[in-house]
Design a protein around this motif. Structure first.
Motif, PDB file in Angstrom:
ATOM      1  N   LEU A 173      10.176  15.714  -0.250  1.00  0.00           N
ATOM      2  CA  LEU A 173      11.217  15.007  -1.024  1.00  0.00           C
ATOM      3  C   LEU A 173      11.082  15.293  -2.526  1.00  0.00           C
ATOM      4  CD1 LEU A 173      13.538  12.806  -1.115  1.00  0.00           C
ATOM      5  CD2 LEU A 173      11.735  11.185  -1.630  1.00  0.00           C
ATOM      6  N   SER A 174       9.867  15.165  -3.051  1.00  0.00           N
ATOM      7  CA  SER A 174       9.633  15.392  -4.485  1.00  0.00           C
ATOM      8  C   SER A 174      10.098  16.781  -4.886  1.00  0.00           C
ATOM      9  CB  SER A 174       8.144  15.287  -4.804  1.00  0.00           C
ATOM     10  OG  SER A 174       7.795  13.963  -4.998  1.00  0.00           O
ATOM     11  N   LYS A 183      16.589  20.250  -7.344  1.00  0.00           N
ATOM     12  CA  LYS A 183      17.983  19.861  -7.604  1.00  0.00           C
ATOM     13  C   LYS A 183      18.182  19.601  -9.100  1.00  0.00           C
ATOM     14  CE  LYS A 183      21.996  17.823  -6.120  1.00  0.00           C
ATOM     15  NZ  LYS A 183      22.963  18.280  -5.162  1.00  0.00           N
ATOM     16  N   ASP A 230       0.845  -1.198   0.000  1.00  0.00           N
ATOM     17  CA  ASP A 230       0.000   0.000   0.000  1.00  0.00           C
ATOM     18  C   ASP A 230       0.880   1.248   0.000  1.00  0.00           C
ATOM     19  OD1 ASP A 230      -1.788   2.159   1.004  1.00  0.00           O
ATOM     20  OD2 ASP A 230      -3.198   0.502   1.240  1.00  0.00           O
ATOM     21  N   GLN A 231       0.537   2.173  -0.875  1.00  0.00           N
ATOM     22  CA  GLN A 231       1.317   3.421  -0.993  1.00  0.00           C
ATOM     23  C   GLN A 231       1.426   4.183   0.330  1.00  0.00           C
ATOM     24  OE1 GLN A 231       2.525   5.396  -4.002  1.00  0.00           O
ATOM     25  NE2 GLN A 231       2.780   3.299  -4.681  1.00  0.00           N
ATOM     26  N   ARG A 232       0.437   3.966   1.214  1.00  0.00           N
ATOM     27  CA  ARG A 232       0.443   4.722   2.472  1.00  0.00           C
ATOM     28  C   ARG A 232       1.384   4.131   3.513  1.00  0.00           C
ATOM     29  NH1 ARG A 232      -5.847   4.098   3.483  1.00  0.00           N
ATOM     30  NH2 ARG A 232      -5.231   2.055   2.691  1.00  0.00           N
ATOM     31  N   ALA A 233       1.886   2.912   3.256  1.00  0.00           N
ATOM     32  CA  ALA A 233       2.628   2.204   4.303  1.00  0.00           C
ATOM     33  C   ALA A 233       3.909   2.920   4.721  1.00  0.00           C
ATOM     34  CB  ALA A 233       2.957   0.787   3.825  1.00  0.00           C
ATOM     35  N   PHE A 234       4.668   3.407   3.746  1.00  0.00           N
ATOM     36  CA  PHE A 234       5.937   4.051   4.085  1.00  0.00           C
ATOM     37  C   PHE A 234       5.914   5.485   3.575  1.00  0.00           C
ATOM     38  CE2 PHE A 234       6.845  -0.503   3.582  1.00  0.00           C
ATOM     39  CZ  PHE A 234       7.252  -0.777   4.875  1.00  0.00           C
ATOM     40  N   GLU A 235       5.922   6.406   4.511  1.00  0.00           N
ATOM     41  CA  GLU A 235       5.870   7.813   4.131  1.00  0.00           C
ATOM     42  C   GLU A 235       7.239   8.271   3.662  1.00  0.00           C
ATOM     43  OE1 GLU A 235       2.970  10.078   7.066  1.00  0.00           O
ATOM     44  OE2 GLU A 235       4.238   8.626   8.086  1.00  0.00           O
ATOM     45  N   LEU A 236       7.236   9.016   2.575  1.00  0.00           N
ATOM     46  CA  LEU A 236       8.499   9.602   2.139  1.00  0.00           C
ATOM     47  C   LEU A 236       8.734  10.858   2.964  1.00  0.00           C
ATOM     48  CD1 LEU A 236       8.215   9.237  -1.740  1.00  0.00           C
ATOM     49  CD2 LEU A 236       9.355   7.756  -0.111  1.00  0.00           C
ATOM     50  N   PRO A 237       9.998  11.259   3.114  1.00  0.00           N
ATOM     51  CA  PRO A 237      10.251  12.493   3.862  1.00  0.00           C
ATOM     52  C   PRO A 237       9.473  13.656   3.251  1.00  0.00           C
ATOM     53  CG  PRO A 237      12.305  11.358   3.343  1.00  0.00           C
ATOM     54  CD  PRO A 237      11.218  10.641   2.615  1.00  0.00           C
ATOM     55  N   ARG A 270      12.243  18.760  -3.415  1.00  0.00           N
ATOM     56  CA  ARG A 270      13.701  18.931  -3.351  1.00  0.00           C
ATOM     57  C   ARG A 270      14.388  18.235  -4.528  1.00  0.00           C
ATOM     58  NH1 ARG A 270      12.438  18.229   1.997  1.00  0.00           N
ATOM     59  NH2 ARG A 270      13.052  16.035   2.065  1.00  0.00           N
ATOM     60  N   LEU A 271      13.897  17.056  -4.895  1.00  0.00           N
ATOM     61  CA  LEU A 271      14.492  16.342  -6.023  1.00  0.00           C
ATOM     62  C   LEU A 271      14.309  17.139  -7.313  1.00  0.00           C
ATOM     63  CD1 LEU A 271      13.388  12.635  -5.329  1.00  0.00           C
ATOM     64  CD2 LEU A 271      15.611  13.675  -4.884  1.00  0.00           C
ATOM     65  N   TYR A 272      13.103  17.702  -7.468  1.00  0.00           N
ATOM     66  CA  TYR A 272      12.805  18.479  -8.669  1.00  0.00           C
ATOM     67  C   TYR A 272      13.686  19.734  -8.719  1.00  0.00           C
ATOM     68  CZ  TYR A 272      10.052  20.874 -12.226  1.00  0.00           C
ATOM     69  OH  TYR A 272       9.652  21.507 -13.380  1.00  0.00           O
TER      70      TYR A 272
END
Lengths: 234, 83
Positions: free
Chosen positions: B66-67, B73, B56-63, B69-71
């Protein structure tokens, strides 16, 4: 933007705005939705549309971040490695021959970057992910939990369950954790996982079984309806 | 007649059973074993439950962020390249 099956991407730049729906964005309006193939996006990048590269990368973010985290066990390091891997992929895009999916190729770059960082920073603690000598060749005996009760997916709204899952994942040995992340979270095939880690498919299967059983074991004792660390006395 | 299978073999093949990567004969044997073995059934159900949760997409939250900051960079990198 979400990746959908068959190598097609659901582009929604307006909503992406830079925050994925999972990060709190709203659903796209139908007028902004568009399905684009991976090949089309790659072609656009090659013709100079750099925004299209972000459209390729964005759906992979979760998978590559968790892969990096599995190797490094540290969020800040994992984020840096993901950034480096994305830039490396961009620089080397001409070498991507589309024999694999873009997400698989990017995952391989991320794992390599993460391993290089582990070797560089924590040489003395480095545990190779390759075949080596597996201590996990024997039959794993799962613990018995006769009172295991199904944890419904709706319970993922509760932070304590998400924390328990993360604790369970991080408690796995790196060799098992990376296989679980690639196979069960990133949905790579056994062959793709084996190629990404430079191990045999048989080893992938052995490690996956052990990882899955250990995840179950790690979660069950905490399941008292509240996923607390300590089980209340009966 | 389905083959007779011990708990140890069921556990050994649990992942392959979940992924449907076993022969029809072995599947039949495992299912017959599961029909009476409570321990193996509990292990299978618990493992499937955990897999359903971690997929499930909800299981592990990304910091957070993050999206973004990656964009940023990537944009900075592209801007430098464009000069």
């Amino acid at each position: 933007m979400e990746k959908v099956s068959g190598g097609f991407y659901w582009i929604d730049r307006e909503v992406d705005g830079l925050d994925s729906p999972a990060a709190g964005g709203s659903m796209a309006s139908p007028a902004t939705e568009l399905y684009v193939s991976e090949a089309t996006l790659l072609e656009r990048v090659r013709q100079g549309d750099c925004e299209a590269f972000y459209d390729l990368v964005h759906p992979c973010e979760r998978g590559i971040f968790l892969a990096a985290l599995a190797v490094l066990n540290n969020e800040a390091d994992a984020e840096e490695v993901v950034q480096e891997a994305i830039l490396k992929a961009f620089k080397n895009l001409a070498r991507f021959r589309q024999q694999a999916k873009f997400s698989t190729w990017l995952t391989q770059i991320t794992i390599n970057e993460a391993l290089m960082r582990v070797r560089r920073d924590r040489k003395h603690l480095f545990e190779s992910l390759d075949e080596g000598r597996d201590s996990d060749n024997g039959v794993y005996a799962p613990r018995e939990f006769p009172d295991w009760r199904e944890i419904p997916s709706s319970a993922l709204q509760r932070k304590e369950l998400r924390q328990a899952l993360l604790r369970a994942l991080t408690s796995l040995p790196p060799k098992l954790k990376i296989v679980l992340v690639l196979r069960d979270i990133q949905s790579l095939s056994t062959a793709e996982t084996a190629a990404s880690l430079n191990i045999t498919e048989a080893t992938v299967k052995t490690r996956l079984l052990r990882a899955r059983l250990q995840m179950r074991d790690a979660l069950a004792p905490q399941f008292d309806g509240r996923w607390s660390r300590v089980r209340p006395k009966a | 007649v389905a083959m007779s299978i011990a708990c140890e073999e069921v556990l050994q093949e649990l992942s392959n059973y979940i992924d449907d990567e076993i022969s029809p004969e072995l599947r039949e044997g495992i299912e017959q074993h599961l029909s009476w073995c409570r321990n193996c059934t509990i292990t299978l159900d618990g493992t499937r439950n955990v897999l359903r949760l971690i997929c499930d997409q909800r299981a592990f939250e990304l910091p957070e962020g993050l999206s973004k900051r990656l964009y940023s960079k990537l944009q900075r990198h592209l801007a430098v390249q464009a000069r």
